[in-house]
Design a protein around this motif. Structure first.
Motif, short mmCIF file in Angstrom:
data_model
loop_
_atom_site.label_atom_id
_atom_site.label_comp_id
_atom_site.label_asym_id
_atom_site.label_seq_id
_atom_site.Cartn_x
_atom_site.Cartn_y
_atom_site.Cartn_z
N UNK A 164 11.41 -29.14 -25.76
CA UNK A 164 12.06 -28.57 -24.47
C UNK A 164 11.02 -27.31 -24.37
N UNK A 165 11.39 -26.62 -23.20
CA UNK A 165 10.86 -25.48 -22.88
C UNK A 165 11.87 -24.49 -22.20
N UNK A 166 11.35 -23.37 -22.07
CA UNK A 166 12.54 -22.30 -21.46
C UNK A 166 11.83 -21.01 -20.83
N UNK A 167 12.24 -20.53 -20.11
CA UNK A 167 11.81 -19.26 -19.19
C UNK A 167 12.94 -18.18 -19.27
N UNK A 168 12.70 -16.80 -19.22
CA UNK A 168 13.61 -15.91 -19.13
C UNK A 168 13.25 -14.36 -18.92
N UNK A 169 14.15 -13.68 -19.14
CA UNK A 169 13.71 -12.08 -19.31
C UNK A 169 14.34 -11.35 -20.44
N UNK A 170 13.99 -10.12 -20.81
CA UNK A 170 14.47 -9.31 -21.95
C UNK A 170 14.42 -8.01 -21.39
N UNK A 171 15.52 -7.26 -22.18
CA UNK A 171 15.81 -5.83 -21.80
C UNK A 171 15.90 -5.12 -22.95
N UNK A 172 15.44 -4.19 -23.32
CA UNK A 172 15.64 -3.11 -24.56
C UNK A 172 15.19 -2.00 -24.83
N UNK A 173 14.50 -1.78 -26.05
CA UNK A 173 14.51 -0.33 -26.31
C UNK A 173 13.02 -0.41 -27.16
N UNK A 174 12.13 0.53 -27.11
CA UNK A 174 10.95 0.73 -28.05
C UNK A 174 10.84 1.99 -28.63
N UNK A 175 10.60 1.78 -29.90
CA UNK A 175 10.61 2.99 -30.71
C UNK A 175 9.41 3.02 -31.41
N UNK A 185 17.63 -16.74 -21.11
CA UNK A 185 16.83 -17.55 -20.85
C UNK A 185 17.49 -19.09 -20.29
N UNK A 186 16.50 -19.77 -19.65
CA UNK A 186 17.01 -20.95 -18.89
C UNK A 186 16.08 -22.20 -19.32
N UNK A 187 16.26 -23.28 -19.54
CA UNK A 187 15.33 -24.26 -20.15
C UNK A 187 16.01 -25.85 -20.00
N UNK A 188 15.07 -26.43 -20.53
CA UNK A 188 15.30 -27.92 -20.58
C UNK A 188 14.92 -28.52 -21.80
N UNK A 189 15.88 -29.53 -22.27
CA UNK A 189 15.59 -30.18 -23.63
C UNK A 189 15.35 -31.65 -23.30
N UNK A 190 14.79 -32.29 -24.18
CA UNK A 190 14.56 -33.74 -23.80
C UNK A 190 14.66 -34.39 -25.42
N UNK A 191 15.41 -35.41 -25.55
CA UNK A 191 15.59 -36.20 -26.72
C UNK A 191 14.61 -37.29 -26.61
N UNK A 192 13.86 -37.25 -27.83
CA UNK A 192 12.77 -38.35 -27.97
C UNK A 192 13.07 -39.88 -28.39
N UNK A 193 13.16 -40.87 -27.32
CA UNK A 193 13.47 -42.02 -27.34
C UNK A 193 14.91 -42.31 -28.32
N UNK A 194 15.82 -41.42 -27.43
CA UNK A 194 17.27 -41.39 -28.18
C UNK A 194 18.07 -40.77 -27.35
N UNK A 195 19.34 -40.89 -27.66
CA UNK A 195 20.42 -40.05 -26.97
C UNK A 195 20.82 -38.84 -27.97
N UNK A 196 21.33 -37.93 -27.58
CA UNK A 196 22.15 -36.94 -28.44
C UNK A 196 23.04 -37.38 -29.30
#
Length: 213
Positions: A134-145, A113-124
Motif C-alpha cells: 500500500x501507499x499513503x500520504x498525510x500531514x504532521x504537526x508537533x514540536x522540535x527541541x 494520513x490517508x492511503x490505499x491497501x491492496x491484497x496480493x492475489x487474495x482477499x482479506x
C-alpha cells in the motif's frame, strides 16, 4: 494497531539551499505508534486506510558545524530588588562569543494520513497467511527541541508532510491477525529553530509490527 521503529536519514532541503539543519544532521532513530482503520471494498481485496499516530525522532548533528543564534539566557546573577535570576539577550556567533554547536535534535509529531491497501492475489477474508502492499500520504504537526553545547535547549513548533510505501504479511491467530513488514517514507518538515529557514528533508526506513482485528 501497530508500532514502528527504524532509521531516520535526513538531508538538505531541495527547496531552499540556504537550509543547513537537515544538511548537517546525522542519521538517527525513530519510533511510532498508531491506529489504522481499513475500509474494504465488497470482495475485501482493497481498502482505503485512515492512519492516526504519534511519532518521535532523534538525530545527532555534525559537531564541526556551528550556528549563530540570538537567545535570551540567564546571566548567573540575581536581581537585588526582586530576588529573581537575571536574564539578558545574548548574540552567539561574534568575534568574542563563538557560535553554538547542536548536540541533538528531537522531534515529536501527531500524524494523520490517508492511503490505499491492496491484497496480493487474495482477499482479506481468506484463511491463512496474506500479503498486502500500500501507499499513503498525510500531514504532521508537533514540536522540535534542540540541545546545545553552551545553553539549555530551545523549542519550535513544526509542521510537515509525508509520503510512504509499505508491505506486510498477515498471520491469523486466535487473537486476531498479526502483521509485520517494512515501510519506506519520505518526509519534509518546516522549521525556523535556527532563526531562519531550518527545514528537514528525510528518508525513513521502518520495521512494522501490529495486530488487525
Amino acid at each position: 494497531v501497530y508500532i514502528r521503529t527504524g532509521a531516520s536519514i535526513p538531508f538538505a532541503s531541495s527547496f531552499n539551499h540556504r537550509d543547513v539543519l537537515g544538511r548537517d544532521m546525522v542519521p538517527g532513530f525513530l519510533i511510532q505508534g498508531g491506529i489504522r482503520t481499513l475500509f474494504f471494498n465488497e470482495p475485501a481485496t482493497r481498502a482505503w486506510a485512515v492512519d492516526a499516530s504519534i511519532s518521535h525522532v532523534s538525530n545527532g548533528q555534525d559537531q564541526i558545524e556551528s550556528y549563530p543564534l540570538r537567545v535570551i539566557d540567564f546571566t548567573g546573577g540575581i536581581n537585588p530588588l526582586t530576588g529573581t535570576p537575571e536574564v539578558k539577550l545574548i548574540q552567539f556567533g561574534t568575534p568574542t562569543l563563538p557560535a553554538l554547536r547542536i548536540r541533538e535534535t528531537h522531534r515529536t509529531y501527531a500524524n494523520l494520513g490517508l492511503g490505499r491497501d491492496y491484497y496480493w492475489r487474495a482477499s482479506a477474508d481468506d484463511p491463512g497467511r496474506l500479503f498486502r502492499v500500500g501507499w499513503d500520504v498525510g500531514g504532521r504537526y508537533g514540536a522540535l527541541s534542540q540541545e546545545y553545547n553552551k545553553i539549555k535547549h530551545r523549542t519550535d513548533v513544526i509542521g510537515g508532510v509525508f509520503w510512504g510505501l509499505h508491505g506486510e504479511f498477515e498471520y491469523p491467530t486466535c487473537w486476531g491477525l498479526w502483521h509485520a513488514g517494512i515501510r519506506w517514507e519520505y518526509g519534509y518538515t518546516w522549521s525556523d529553530i535556527l532563526q531562519r529557514a531550518s527545514d528537514i528533508q528525510e528518508i525513513n526506513t521502518m520495521f512494522t509490527i501490529g495486530l488487525r482485528y
